[in-house]
Design a protein around this motif. Structure first.
Motif, PDB file in Angstrom:
ATOM      1  N   ARG A  76       0.835  -1.201   0.000  1.00  0.00           N
ATOM      2  CA  ARG A  76       0.000   0.000   0.000  1.00  0.00           C
ATOM      3  C   ARG A  76       0.877   1.262   0.000  1.00  0.00           C
ATOM      4  N   LEU A  77       1.995   1.211   0.711  1.00  0.00           N
ATOM      5  CA  LEU A  77       2.920   2.341   0.694  1.00  0.00           C
ATOM      6  C   LEU A  77       3.524   2.512  -0.696  1.00  0.00           C
ATOM      7  N   LEU A  78       3.863   1.411  -1.349  1.00  0.00           N
ATOM      8  CA  LEU A  78       4.358   1.499  -2.722  1.00  0.00           C
ATOM      9  C   LEU A  78       3.291   2.078  -3.645  1.00  0.00           C
ATOM     10  N   ALA A  79       2.054   1.646  -3.457  1.00  0.00           N
ATOM     11  CA  ALA A  79       0.960   2.180  -4.276  1.00  0.00           C
ATOM     12  C   ALA A  79       0.858   3.692  -4.114  1.00  0.00           C
ATOM     13  N   ASP A  80       1.015   4.194  -2.883  1.00  0.00           N
ATOM     14  CA  ASP A  80       0.980   5.632  -2.652  1.00  0.00           C
ATOM     15  C   ASP A  80       2.095   6.341  -3.428  1.00  0.00           C
ATOM     16  N   HIS A  81       3.282   5.754  -3.429  1.00  0.00           N
ATOM     17  CA  HIS A  81       4.401   6.337  -4.177  1.00  0.00           C
ATOM     18  C   HIS A  81       4.088   6.385  -5.668  1.00  0.00           C
ATOM     19  N   PHE A  82       3.581   5.288  -6.208  1.00  0.00           N
ATOM     20  CA  PHE A  82       3.279   5.259  -7.644  1.00  0.00           C
ATOM     21  C   PHE A  82       2.195   6.264  -7.993  1.00  0.00           C
ATOM     22  N   ALA A  83       1.207   6.407  -7.121  1.00  0.00           N
ATOM     23  CA  ALA A  83       0.133   7.366  -7.382  1.00  0.00           C
ATOM     24  C   ALA A  83       0.683   8.775  -7.505  1.00  0.00           C
ATOM     25  N   GLU A  84       1.569   9.136  -6.589  1.00  0.00           N
ATOM     26  CA  GLU A  84       2.103  10.496  -6.581  1.00  0.00           C
ATOM     27  C   GLU A  84       3.161  10.695  -7.671  1.00  0.00           C
ATOM     28  N   GLU A  85       4.086   9.752  -7.778  1.00  0.00           N
ATOM     29  CA  GLU A  85       5.256   9.968  -8.634  1.00  0.00           C
ATOM     30  C   GLU A  85       5.007   9.597 -10.090  1.00  0.00           C
ATOM     31  N   ALA A  86       4.040   8.720 -10.345  1.00  0.00           N
ATOM     32  CA  ALA A  86       3.694   8.376 -11.719  1.00  0.00           C
ATOM     33  C   ALA A  86       2.368   8.992 -12.134  1.00  0.00           C
ATOM     34  N   ASN A  87       1.842   9.888 -11.293  1.00  0.00           N
ATOM     35  CA  ASN A  87       0.598  10.615 -11.599  1.00  0.00           C
ATOM     36  C   ASN A  87      -0.492   9.652 -12.065  1.00  0.00           C
ATOM     37  N   ALA A  88      -0.842   8.716 -11.176  1.00  0.00           N
ATOM     38  CA  ALA A  88      -1.804   7.672 -11.521  1.00  0.00           C
ATOM     39  C   ALA A  88      -2.752   7.435 -10.357  1.00  0.00           C
ATOM     40  N   THR A  89      -3.878   6.818 -10.658  1.00  0.00           N
ATOM     41  CA  THR A  89      -4.730   6.248  -9.620  1.00  0.00           C
ATOM     42  C   THR A  89      -4.376   4.772  -9.527  1.00  0.00           C
ATOM     43  N   VAL A  90      -3.962   4.348  -8.353  1.00  0.00           N
ATOM     44  CA  VAL A  90      -3.414   2.996  -8.180  1.00  0.00           C
ATOM     45  C   VAL A  90      -4.383   2.148  -7.360  1.00  0.00           C
TER      46      VAL A  90
END
Length: 249
Positions: free
Chosen positions: A54-68
């Motif tokens: 879930r922490l990785l998902a938060d990073h991807f959401a912010e840094e890859a500008n995505a909804t994860v």
């Protein structure tokens, strides 16, 4: 040996910032606000509530500008009478010994879980113009199956995949990234060699990112107090972010 490395690792500090929802009838963790890009994070044996993922998902959401989305594939809770995979067994050898990986794979094999994963991808693809997928260990084989159908997915990244078969490598049709540790009893040297021989012949963008000095599971369960593992897991995250930024935007 192969199953043991799937059961060990370290739990990370921090609190996830997303919420819970449903995707194609499956419960899911969701984080991010993008309306144009979605990423499916397909979990390992520790399930959709595993805080590291879930922490990785938060990073991807912010840094890859995505909804994860991290969909619940129902592999971690007590299911059909088996001993569940819990994060506590990372620290408890007795619990690890009780968990039977062979039984787990039999009950949660590809033919059982693939329909749920496919349905989640279809649901997100109907809502978002671009959809990517990232999978760790058990979750990575599903990314390769998704990558055989461009109508389901636009790009996939996998970290130390398990249960991967040659024909799933042969069928890739979208950009793919493999995060590969030096020591991996599951993504074997033979599978690494096959991937690096076959994928460049498929006419798709391909990125193989090699991590010396670390082992299977490092990208999702590495020890943040160990300098080599911490640098590797951070580089693995950055590599996936860069990959998604290139192929989903």
């Amino acid at each position: 040996m192969a199953s043991e490395c799937c059961k060990t690792g370290f739990r990370w500090n921090g609190e996830p910032t997303g919420t819970e929802t449903t995707v194609a009838k499956n419960k899911a963790y969701v984080t991010g606000t993008s309306k144009s890009v979605a990423i499916i994070l397909i979990h390992d044996i520790f399930g959709w509530t595993f805080k590291n993922l879930r922490l990785l998902a938060d990073h991807f959401a912010e840094e890859a500008n995505a909804t994860v989305y991290v969909p619940d594939l129902q592999v971690a809770p007590l299911f059909g009478g088996e001993i569940p995979a819990t994060t506590e067994m990372m620290d408890d050898e007795e619990q690890r010994n009780k968990f039977d990986f062979a039984v787990f794979v039999q009950k949660h094999g590809k033919q059982v879980r693939w329909p749920e994963i496919e349905a989640c991808a279809q649901a997100l693809k109907s809502e978002f113009p671009k959809v990517g997928a990232i999978g760790y260990c058990y979750g990575a084989w599903a990314c390769f199956k998704l990558a055989a159908d461009p109508s389901l997915i636009d790009a996939v990244s996998v970290a130390h995949p398990s249960l991967l078969e040659n024909n799933e490598i042969d069928g890739l049709k979208v950009p793919v990234q493999i995060v590969a540790p030096e020591n991996d009893f599951v993504f074997t040297s033979e599978l690494k060699e096959y991937s690096n021989k076959v994928i460049p012949t498929l006419g798709i963008p391909y990125e193989y990112v090699y991590f010396p000095g670390v082992s299977h599971g490092f990208a999702a369960r590495g020890d943040v107090n160990d300098k080599v593992q911490k640098e590797a897991l951070e580089r693995a995250k950055r590599s996936a972010v860069n990959f998604f930024n290139e192929f989903l935007h």
